[in-house]
Write an enzyme that holds these catalytic residues in place. Structure first.
Site, mmCIF file in Angstrom:
data_model
loop_
_atom_site.group_PDB
_atom_site.id
_atom_site.type_symbol
_atom_site.label_atom_id
_atom_site.label_comp_id
_atom_site.label_asym_id
_atom_site.label_seq_id
_atom_site.Cartn_x
_atom_site.Cartn_y
_atom_site.Cartn_z
ATOM 1 N N LYS A 238 -88.822 -43.557 -70.925
ATOM 2 C CA LYS A 238 -89.337 -43.715 -69.560
ATOM 3 C C LYS A 238 -89.709 -42.356 -68.988
ATOM 4 O O LYS A 238 -88.856 -41.486 -68.808
ATOM 5 C CB LYS A 238 -88.285 -44.393 -68.681
ATOM 6 N N ASP A 243 -89.869 -40.242 -58.661
ATOM 7 C CA ASP A 243 -89.786 -41.604 -58.155
ATOM 8 C C ASP A 243 -89.469 -41.577 -56.668
ATOM 9 O O ASP A 243 -88.325 -41.365 -56.271
ATOM 10 C CB ASP A 243 -88.717 -42.393 -58.918
ATOM 11 N N LYS A 250 -87.303 -44.733 -51.192
ATOM 12 C CA LYS A 250 -85.898 -44.369 -51.259
ATOM 13 C C LYS A 250 -85.484 -43.607 -50.001
ATOM 14 O O LYS A 250 -86.302 -42.925 -49.366
ATOM 15 C CB LYS A 250 -85.634 -43.469 -52.470
ATOM 16 N N ASP A 261 -86.046 -38.540 -63.137
ATOM 17 C CA ASP A 261 -86.347 -39.913 -63.546
ATOM 18 C C ASP A 261 -87.196 -39.975 -64.808
ATOM 19 O O ASP A 261 -87.507 -41.055 -65.290
ATOM 20 C CB ASP A 261 -87.027 -40.665 -62.402
ATOM 21 N N ASP A 320 -89.342 -49.989 -56.267
ATOM 22 C CA ASP A 320 -88.415 -48.970 -56.772
ATOM 23 C C ASP A 320 -87.824 -49.373 -58.117
ATOM 24 O O ASP A 320 -87.106 -48.591 -58.729
ATOM 25 C CB ASP A 320 -87.303 -48.723 -55.752
ATOM 26 N N GLU A 322 -89.431 -49.549 -60.844
ATOM 27 C CA GLU A 322 -90.689 -49.240 -61.529
ATOM 28 C C GLU A 322 -90.507 -48.892 -62.994
ATOM 29 O O GLU A 322 -91.424 -49.059 -63.795
ATOM 30 C CB GLU A 322 -91.412 -48.095 -60.806
ATOM 31 N N ARG A 324 -88.752 -50.239 -65.385
ATOM 32 C CA ARG A 324 -88.884 -51.394 -66.285
ATOM 33 C C ARG A 324 -90.330 -51.880 -66.357
ATOM 34 O O ARG A 324 -90.741 -52.463 -67.350
ATOM 35 C CB ARG A 324 -87.939 -52.511 -65.824
#
Length: 470
Positions: A238, A243, A250, A261, A320, A322, A324
């Site tokens: 990933k 993010d 967030k 991230d 959020d 994102e 996956r």
């Protein structure tokens, strides 16, 4: 789409010593590594004057302790208290607990313990120095016969730390691509990059949707290496370089460290580097969906329905969630070639940290042999991971009324499990697959684990791959 076929692997320069190591020298001081259980026997062997000094300091070789030994002209040596002799972190306090200078091992350690010492010393000597010079240099270990595989493993762990520690301004999708290009050139691999609207042309709509709001184009980075006749290993990471949470933004404290991230991509890149450096007999594909989950006029929205590469429609419950979403396209693409093993790394859920804390990555797998081998390697390498269940009844938390699946739901229950179940939806049942949900971060400074980026489960993953393919 851009495709680059690297030239034949360039000749490798002579290996330079990593931070904290030096060539043997007559001026180095002796370092005794003593376990608490063996301390009394070691103490009885010392001369009376030295024994009196040890007793006066009430030193007992507890794990993580150091005692400097006096001499006529200052320090004559030191004793390092260690715990588990096969745990690299038993030695990791030494580089900054000892005074700067050169030290040599004065204790007879077996080969496994010597490798643990080398790795732990290198991890303990690490400082991220790109923007700020360290306050002091680490003590240096003067040691003959440094183990090549241990040095490659150390380099992989350092790569994860460096990639994760670098702020997004200097570690966006472009820079992740550059890191992969440098590996391709170094090892003679082939690299292809599909970016921007080309993602739609080549059927990667989910990756495009998450990254389209950023001024940095989203992309899928693909590196291929190895003999076509060898078993195929696919590694996915990933690569969400920052993010914000998207439109489901967030809070400030949750966004503060979101440069990390892309920690899954950092792990995948580092593992791929290990595979190539150690010439594991596999045909390897590394896939990094690299995006920035930004906020702008092109942001994807809660309630949108995306059609993924696999044809599975996904309702966006929360922007959020994102990671996956970008991974589902990459996993579906990886599975198309039916690899012998598909594995992915991702900083996927806060729920995994609630369940297991920051140090224990959550392992999911649809294959008992893969999971068992990774857990066994974890114990042997002192590199912990913990298996979690793919409890399929919890798919009810991802039900959508208008799409095949949702990327989240209103319940806060089983967040790590439901994220793994979402990923599994894009992996064929017959495809051996493992997913590691990593934190990739140390919240505080500890011996050998400085605050910031961290490699987790990586050494265990490499040991598992060696056992499976080597």
């Amino acid at each position: 789409m851009t495709a680059r076929t690297a030239l034949p692997a360039r000749p490798m320069p002579a290996r330079s010593l990593p931070a904290g190591f030096t060539a043997p020298a007559d001026t180095s001081l002796p370092l005794f590594c003593v376990e608490r259980a063996g301390f009394d026997d070691w103490r009885r062997l010392q001369l009376p004057a030295l024994g009196g000094w040890i007793d006066a300091q009430t030193f007992s070789a507890t794990s993580g302790s150091v005692l400097l030994l006096p001499g006529e002209h200052g320090i004559a040596g030191a004793v390092l208290g260690i715990g588990d002799r096969l745990d690299p972190y038993s030695y990791a306090h030494a580089p900054f607990a000892l005074p700067p200078g050169d030290w040599h091992l004065a204790t007879d350690l077996d080969d496994d313990a010597r490798r643990a010492l080398q790795l732990g010393w290198g991890l303990g000597a690490y400082k991220f120095a790109r923007y700020k010079a360290p306050m002091r240099a680490p003590a240096r270990l003067a040691m003959d016969g440094l183990d090549d595989e241990t040095l490659d493993t150390l380099a992989a762990c350092v790569r994860v730390r460096d990639l994760v520690n670098t702020p997004t301004e200097d570690m966006g999708p472009d820079q992740l691509e550059q890191a992969c290009c440098e590996l391709a050139e170094r090892f003679g691999a082939k690299i292809e990059v599909i970016s921007g609207d080309d993602l739609l042309k080549h059927n990667f709509p989910a990756i495009h949707a998450v990254g389209r709001a950023s001024y940095r184009a989203p992309r899928l980075i693909s590196l291929q290496w190895g003999d076509d006749a060898a078993p195929h290993l696919a590694i996915v990471g990933k690569g969400v370089c920052f993010d914000t949470g998207g439109l489901d933004i967030k809070a400030a404290d949750g966004m503060r460290n979101m440069k990390k991230d892309m920690g899954g991509a950092a792990h995948a890149i580092a593992l791929a580097e290990l595979v190539m450096a150690r010439k594991l007999p596999v045909r390897m594909t590394l896939l990094v969906p690299a995006v920035e989950n930004a906020i702008g006029p092109m942001s994807y929205r809660p309630g949108d329905v995306l059609t993924t590469r696999l044809g599975v429609s996904v309702e966006i419950d929360n922007t959020d969630a994102e990671g996956r979403v970008v991974l589902c396209d990459a996993l579906a693409f990886a599975a198309e070639s039916k690899p012998a093993l598909l594995m992915d790394f991702a900083t996927l859920t806060g729920a995994a940290r609630i369940a297991l804390g920051p140090d224990l990555p959550a392992l999911y797998s649809n294959d008992e042999s893969v999971a068992g081998a990774w857990i066994a390697a974890s114990a042997a390498q002192r590199d912990p991971v913990w298996r979690m269940p793919l409890w399929r009844p919890y798919l009810r938390y991802l039900i959508s009324g208008i799409a095949d699946i949702a990327n989240g739901g209103p319940s806060r229950m089983a967040g790590s499990i439901t994220a793994a179940l979402y990923l599994e939806r894009f992996v064929p049942e017959s495809q051996p697959w493992a997913h590691l949900d990593v934190y990739s971060w140390n919240d505080t400074d500890r011996a050998g684990k400085p605050a910031g980026g961290e490699a987790q489960g990586l050494r265990a993953a490499w040991a598992m791959l060696k056992a499976r393919f080597g």
